[in-house]
Design an enzyme around this catalytic site. Structure first.
Site, short mmCIF file in Angstrom:
data_model
loop_
_atom_site.label_atom_id
_atom_site.label_comp_id
_atom_site.label_asym_id
_atom_site.label_seq_id
_atom_site.Cartn_x
_atom_site.Cartn_y
_atom_site.Cartn_z
N GLY A 8 0.85 -1.20 0.00
CA GLY A 8 0.00 0.00 0.00
C GLY A 8 0.88 1.24 0.00
O GLY A 8 1.97 1.24 -0.57
N ARG A 9 0.40 2.30 0.68
CA ARG A 9 1.14 3.57 0.67
C ARG A 9 2.57 3.39 1.19
O ARG A 9 3.53 3.80 0.56
CB ARG A 9 0.44 4.59 1.57
CG ARG A 9 -0.85 5.13 1.03
CD ARG A 9 -1.38 6.20 1.98
NE ARG A 9 -2.72 6.59 1.63
CZ ARG A 9 -3.81 5.95 2.03
NH1 ARG A 9 -3.71 4.90 2.82
NH2 ARG A 9 -5.00 6.36 1.66
N ILE A 10 2.67 2.77 2.37
CA ILE A 10 4.00 2.67 3.01
C ILE A 10 4.85 1.60 2.32
O ILE A 10 6.04 1.81 2.07
CB ILE A 10 3.85 2.40 4.53
CG1 ILE A 10 3.13 3.58 5.19
CG2 ILE A 10 5.21 2.19 5.17
CD1 ILE A 10 2.70 3.33 6.63
N THR A 47 7.10 -2.71 11.17
CA THR A 47 6.65 -1.37 11.55
C THR A 47 5.14 -1.26 11.37
O THR A 47 4.60 -0.17 11.35
CB THR A 47 7.33 -0.27 10.68
OG1 THR A 47 7.04 -0.56 9.31
CG2 THR A 47 8.82 -0.20 10.91
N ARG A 101 1.90 -3.58 12.73
CA ARG A 101 1.24 -3.72 14.03
C ARG A 101 1.80 -4.97 14.70
O ARG A 101 2.03 -5.99 14.04
CB ARG A 101 -0.28 -3.88 13.87
CG ARG A 101 -1.03 -2.59 13.64
CD ARG A 101 -1.00 -1.65 14.86
NE ARG A 101 -1.71 -0.40 14.63
CZ ARG A 101 -1.15 0.72 14.15
NH1 ARG A 101 0.14 0.76 13.85
NH2 ARG A 101 -1.88 1.81 13.98
N GLU A 120 1.87 -2.81 24.09
CA GLU A 120 2.81 -1.68 24.19
C GLU A 120 2.42 -0.79 25.37
O GLU A 120 1.24 -0.50 25.52
CB GLU A 120 2.75 -0.85 22.90
CG GLU A 120 3.20 -1.61 21.67
CD GLU A 120 2.94 -0.86 20.36
OE1 GLU A 120 2.54 0.32 20.40
OE2 GLU A 120 3.12 -1.46 19.29
N HIS A 177 7.27 2.30 18.93
CA HIS A 177 6.17 2.75 18.05
C HIS A 177 6.45 4.19 17.60
O HIS A 177 5.62 5.09 17.78
CB HIS A 177 4.81 2.64 18.74
CG HIS A 177 3.67 2.56 17.77
ND1 HIS A 177 2.56 1.78 17.97
CD2 HIS A 177 3.47 3.16 16.56
CE1 HIS A 177 1.72 1.91 16.95
NE2 HIS A 177 2.26 2.75 16.09
N ALA A 178 7.62 4.35 17.04
CA ALA A 178 8.11 5.69 16.70
C ALA A 178 8.28 5.89 15.20
O ALA A 178 8.70 6.96 14.77
CB ALA A 178 9.47 5.91 17.38
N ALA A 179 7.94 4.86 14.41
CA ALA A 179 8.21 4.95 12.96
C ALA A 179 7.50 6.15 12.33
O ALA A 179 8.00 6.74 11.38
CB ALA A 179 7.78 3.66 12.27
P1 NAI Z 1 -2.44 0.95 3.16
O1 NAI Z 1 -3.85 0.63 3.45
O2 NAI Z 1 -2.10 2.01 2.18
O3 NAI Z 1 -1.67 -0.39 2.69
C1 NAI Z 1 -1.86 -1.64 3.28
C2 NAI Z 1 -1.72 -2.68 2.17
O4 NAI Z 1 -1.76 -3.98 2.77
C3 NAI Z 1 -2.86 -2.63 1.15
O5 NAI Z 1 -2.35 -2.46 -0.17
C4 NAI Z 1 -3.56 -3.98 1.30
O6 NAI Z 1 -4.04 -4.49 0.06
C5 NAI Z 1 -2.44 -4.84 1.85
N1 NAI Z 1 -2.91 -6.03 2.55
C6 NAI Z 1 -4.00 -6.19 3.36
N2 NAI Z 1 -4.08 -7.45 3.79
C7 NAI Z 1 -3.03 -8.12 3.26
C8 NAI Z 1 -2.57 -9.47 3.33
N3 NAI Z 1 -3.23 -10.39 4.04
N4 NAI Z 1 -1.44 -9.81 2.66
C9 NAI Z 1 -0.76 -8.88 1.92
N5 NAI Z 1 -1.17 -7.60 1.79
C10 NAI Z 1 -2.28 -7.22 2.46
O7 NAI Z 1 -1.78 1.26 4.58
P2 NAI Z 1 -0.40 2.02 4.87
O8 NAI Z 1 -0.65 3.48 4.98
O9 NAI Z 1 0.62 1.52 3.92
O10 NAI Z 1 -0.10 1.50 6.37
C11 NAI Z 1 0.11 0.12 6.64
C12 NAI Z 1 0.05 -0.09 8.14
O11 NAI Z 1 1.20 0.51 8.75
C13 NAI Z 1 -1.13 0.60 8.84
O12 NAI Z 1 -2.31 -0.17 8.77
C14 NAI Z 1 -0.64 0.75 10.26
O13 NAI Z 1 -1.06 -0.34 11.04
C15 NAI Z 1 0.89 0.73 10.13
N6 NAI Z 1 1.46 2.01 10.53
C16 NAI Z 1 2.40 2.03 11.53
C17 NAI Z 1 2.96 3.21 11.95
C18 NAI Z 1 4.04 3.24 13.00
O14 NAI Z 1 4.32 4.30 13.56
N7 NAI Z 1 4.67 2.12 13.30
C19 NAI Z 1 2.53 4.50 11.39
C20 NAI Z 1 1.60 4.37 10.29
C21 NAI Z 1 1.08 3.17 9.90
#
Ligand code: NAI
Length: 325
Positions: A151-153, A230, A232, A261, A280-282
């Site tokens: 996805g985005r990240i 990074t 969950r 956490e 949880h600082a990413a």
């Molecule tokens: P996003 O929604 O843009 O991308 C998530 C991707 O995972 C999607 O393309 C989806 O199709 C895919 N996906 C879903 N289930 C799947 C599976 N079973 N197998 C393979 N791919 C699968 O979300 P984004 O923005 O990329 O963020 C991802 C996660 O990062 C968030 O949900 C959040 O939990 C975590 N995060 C952690 C942070 C931190 O500080 N550690 C900060 C921001 C986000």
């Protein structure tokens, strides 16, 4: 209109309070940890701004005035979206405030593991100065980077990682081929874990992904490979990860997130010499934190003024009671 900020770990709430003051919205604040804490604090509120507090049917049933919940962050696993949909409650998040920060953090963790940075640092402080002290290093530009969740990240991680690695592979069953950048090879989950030297997790936490990284997948990983999380904490089975590290199958793991956490300081995962941890600082940079707070808070104002938050996770049924100036 009144909203509750259920919990927060920011040093203050000046940014949110200024936004709501300008919009004519009353704000209550709390440090809720449980649904019962939320219920006790939110009875007379129309909306919630949530960091980590759990929100589900129990809260919606006890506080029928709540019509919108906005989460500080991209992930929204602490909010039961099925319950929200059943109660017609809007759910909003702030998905795009820190994509670069998280991807950079994940790549930094990956390279730190592959170059043994934390292990060298520890050895030097314990009196050993030698390039071979923590074990052999392989050439990163001969390696494959594997990404679960493109996805985005995940996409940003692929983009910034591709110049360090020979090959980038990814598994994401929910996006079309055309959404894979040309330099990323599409593989299955099993192929990903078998072929990558470093696996970086970027999936949301859901019923599908809870515990997805388990013994069966970890056993497929090449000897000497590394895992970076990074996303969950609950995406990884920590017992299975510890077993893979103890068996010497994995050379290291870097975790920004844990199932619980903060962890106990004597927890095995905290004490393990081949685990690199961050709190949880990413997501964090000064600019990203500001953007996160602004976007999450603004969702409630947008809904109250226009009937719709900017970042919709669950399309609610409830209309704002009053149009604001
Ligand atoms: P996003 O929604 O843009 O991308 C998530 C991707 O995972 C999607 O393309 C989806 O199709 C895919 N996906 C879903 N289930 C799947 C599976 N079973 N197998 C393979 N791919 C699968 O979300 P984004 O923005 O990329 O963020 C991802 C996660 O990062 C968030 O949900 C959040 O939990 C975590 N995060 C952690 C942070 C931190 O500080 N550690 C900060 C921001 C986000």
């Amino acid at each position: 209109m009144k909203i509750l900020i259920t919990d927060y770990d920011f040093p203050d709430l000046e940014l949110e309070q200024a936004l709501y003051r300008d919009a004519g919205i009353e704000v209550a604040t709390a440090q809720c940890r449980t649904e019962d804490d939320v219920i006790a604090a939110a009875r007379d509120c129309d909306g919630l701004l949530v960091q980590y507090a759990p929100v589900n049917a129990k809260v919606f049933a006890a506080c029928p005035r709540i019509r919108i919940v906005s989460r500080y962050g991209a992930g929204f696993d602490t909010i039961n979206t099925g319950d929200a949909a059943a109660y017609g409650v809007w759910v909003a998040n702030s998905p795009d405030y820190g994509v670069g920060e998280v991807a950079t953090h994940a790549l930094a963790m990956t390279l730190a593991l592959l170059r043994h940075l934390a292990l060298y640092d520890r050895d030097i402080r314990n009196g050993t100065w030698h390039f071979g002290s923590p074990g052999k290093l392989q050439r990163v530009s001969d390696m494959t980077l594997g990404i679960l969740g493109l996805g985005r990240i995940g996409k940003r991680m692929a983009h910034i990682g591709r110049n360090s690695f020979k090959r980038v592979i990814a598994c994401d069953p929910y996006i079309i081929d055309g959404d894979f950048p040309a330099y990323v090879e599409r593989v299955s989950k099993e192929e990903l874990f078998a072929q990558a030297d470093a696996v970086s997790l970027h999936v949301p936490l859901s019923d599908d992904t809870r515990g997805i990284v388990n013994a069966a997948l970890l056993e497929r990983m090449k000897p000497g490979s590394v895992l970076v999380n990074t996303a969950r904490g609950a995406v990884v089975n920590i017992g299975d990860l510890l077993a893979a590290l103890d068996a010497g199958r994995l050379d290291g793991a870097a975790l920004d997130v844990l199932p619980s956490e903060p962890p106990a300081t004597d927890a095995r995962i905290v004490q393990h010499p081949r685990v690199l941890l961050t709190p949880h600082a990413a997501f964090y940079s000064v600019v990203a934190e500001k953007e996160l707070r602004h976007k999450a808070a603004q969702n409630l104002i947008d809904w109250m003024q226009r009937g719709r938050p900017s970042y919709v996770v669950v399309e609610g049924k409830a209309e704002p009671l009053a149009q604001l100036p």
